[in-house]
Design a protein around this motif. Structure first.
Motif, PDB file in Angstrom:
ATOM      1  N   TYR A   1      -2.133  86.546 -11.569  1.00  0.00           N
ATOM      2  CA  TYR A   1      -2.118  86.933 -12.981  1.00  0.00           C
ATOM      3  C   TYR A   1      -2.998  85.928 -13.720  1.00  0.00           C
ATOM      4  CZ  TYR A   1       2.085  89.135 -11.111  1.00  0.00           C
ATOM      5  OH  TYR A   1       2.958  89.843 -10.326  1.00  0.00           O
TER       6      TYR A   1
ATOM      7  N   TRP B   1       0.184  89.235 -17.012  1.00  0.00           N
ATOM      8  CA  TRP B   1       1.555  89.185 -16.500  1.00  0.00           C
ATOM      9  C   TRP B   1       2.454  90.180 -17.222  1.00  0.00           C
ATOM     10  CZ3 TRP B   1       5.185  87.646 -13.127  1.00  0.00           C
ATOM     11  CH2 TRP B   1       6.509  87.555 -13.563  1.00  0.00           C
TER      12      TRP B   1
ATOM     13  N   SER C   1       1.772  93.783 -16.306  1.00  0.00           N
ATOM     14  CA  SER C   1       1.779  94.141 -14.893  1.00  0.00           C
ATOM     15  C   SER C   1       2.960  95.039 -14.543  1.00  0.00           C
ATOM     16  CB  SER C   1       1.826  92.879 -14.030  1.00  0.00           C
ATOM     17  OG  SER C   1       1.929  93.225 -12.661  1.00  0.00           O
TER      18      SER C   1
ATOM     19  N   LYS D   1       5.576  92.636 -11.028  1.00  0.00           N
ATOM     20  CA  LYS D   1       5.711  91.196 -11.247  1.00  0.00           C
ATOM     21  C   LYS D   1       6.315  90.558  -9.995  1.00  0.00           C
ATOM     22  CE  LYS D   1       6.201  91.448 -16.285  1.00  0.00           C
ATOM     23  NZ  LYS D   1       6.139  92.915 -16.477  1.00  0.00           N
TER      24      LYS D   1
ATOM     25  N   LEU E   1       3.145  84.698  -7.783  1.00  0.00           N
ATOM     26  CA  LEU E   1       2.815  83.575  -8.651  1.00  0.00           C
ATOM     27  C   LEU E   1       3.766  82.429  -8.338  1.00  0.00           C
ATOM     28  CD1 LEU E   1       1.268  82.453 -11.174  1.00  0.00           C
ATOM     29  CD2 LEU E   1       3.160  83.366 -12.551  1.00  0.00           C
TER      30      LEU E   1
ATOM     31  N   ASP F   1      10.088  86.851 -18.912  1.00  0.00           N
ATOM     32  CA  ASP F   1       8.700  87.311 -18.973  1.00  0.00           C
ATOM     33  C   ASP F   1       7.892  86.488 -19.974  1.00  0.00           C
ATOM     34  OD1 ASP F   1       9.072  89.248 -17.071  1.00  0.00           O
ATOM     35  OD2 ASP F   1       9.297  90.912 -18.483  1.00  0.00           O
TER      36      ASP F   1
ATOM     37  N   ILE G   1       1.511  80.644 -17.933  1.00  0.00           N
ATOM     38  CA  ILE G   1       0.189  81.037 -17.456  1.00  0.00           C
ATOM     39  C   ILE G   1      -0.882  80.642 -18.469  1.00  0.00           C
ATOM     40  CG2 ILE G   1      -1.286  83.001 -16.875  1.00  0.00           C
ATOM     41  CD1 ILE G   1       1.264  84.392 -15.783  1.00  0.00           C
TER      42      ILE G   1
END
Length: 283
Positions: free
Chosen positions: A3, A9, A12, A15, A179, A272, A279
């Motif tokens: 991601y 992210w 997506s 995940k 991730l 999330d 990120i």
């Protein structure tokens, strides 16, 4: 990273994350919370180790002890009783009990060579369980319809990989599937984990070179018989310090969130948002 941005992210449809860090900072808490939403598949590396890869060894150890009791020996020999491990995501005691602690057998300890043999069994099992995660990503989606996947790694994952090696056979596979997310604790968290461990010392896996050096140093300082609990208490804080730079090196291949942030997570939406922020912090 799979991601590139927080927006990637959040948008997506699939995940996939692998949480890592010291035991006790929230990996299983987050994994269980997401599993309970019904949208995430929870893959526990420790559970996989204790069932698929070391389950027979654990059960055989129970049977060895049972065979020393005449009544149980008679029932086992006649198939009159059934002995099995009841390991769960939340109770990994059968696995840790099998790993054991080195030291005086009269105090529940293992001969050091036997202890090292079990440590090596765990190392191989942990690597295999990590590599199995790709298979479970596929199974989770194809069989159960889960689009999201969370891998709850063992606290010792940093000991079975070389985080500074771009071609590490485990990390190079994992980072292309999920991730990597480090839950980083503060010094206060570390102190609390040490206090908690002192109250109830539990067996754990250590890198062989670290463990042998620790055993030699301890035995040169304290005279036998070696109390198993005292040794692992003495070793635990050193192990945490040893792991910290290894976790940090792994995090360079993923993202970092902080234990205090994890404490504030209440639902999947919060999670999330946390990962999206992490990120974007790496950019």
């Amino acid at each position: 990273m799979i991601y590139k941005t927080g927006k990637d992210w959040l948008s997506s449809a699939n995940k996939r994350v692998a949480l890592f860090g010291m035991s006790g900072l929230g990996k299983t808490f987050l994994s269980s919370m997401l599993r309970d939403t019904g949208d995430w598949f929870h893959y526990s590396v420790d559970y996989r180790i204790g069932t698929r890869y070391m389950g027979e060894k654990i059960t055989d150890e129970f049977k060895r002890h049972a065979m020393q009791v005449p009544l149980l020996r008679e029932l086992l020999m006649s198939d009159g009783v059934y002995i099995a491990s009841n390991i769960t995501f939340d109770n990994l005691a059968p696995l840790s009990t099998y790993l054991g602690k080195p030291g005086d057998p009269a105090q529940g300890g293992l001969d050091f060579d036997e202890y090292m043999k079990r440590q090596e069994q765990h190392r191989r099992a942990e690597i295999a369980a990590m590599l199995d995660s790709g298979h479970f990503i596929q199974r989770a989606q194809e069989i159960y319809g889960y689009d999201h996947f969370i891998c709850d790694t063992s606290g010792s994952v940093c000991e079975v990989v070389d985080p500074d090696d771009p071609g590490d056979p485990v990390l190079s596979v994992i980072e292309n599937q999920m991730l990597l997310v480090w839950i980083q604790g503060s010094e206060a968290h570390t102190s609390e984990l040490i206090r908690r461990f002192d109250r109830a010392p539990k067996p754990m896996y250590y890198q062989p070179e670290f463990l042998v050096a620790a055993w030699k140093e301890y035995c040169s300082t304290y005279q036998p018989p070696i109390n198993p609990d005292d040794f692992i208490r003495w070793t635990y804080a050193r192990a945490l310090a040893h792991r910290q730079p290894r976790y940090a090196a792994m995090a360079r291949r993923g993202v970092t969130v902080f234990a205090d942030e994890v404490k504030e997570i209440r639902n999947a939406g919060d999670f999330d948002a946390l990962i999206a922020r992490a990120i974007d912090r790496t950019e």
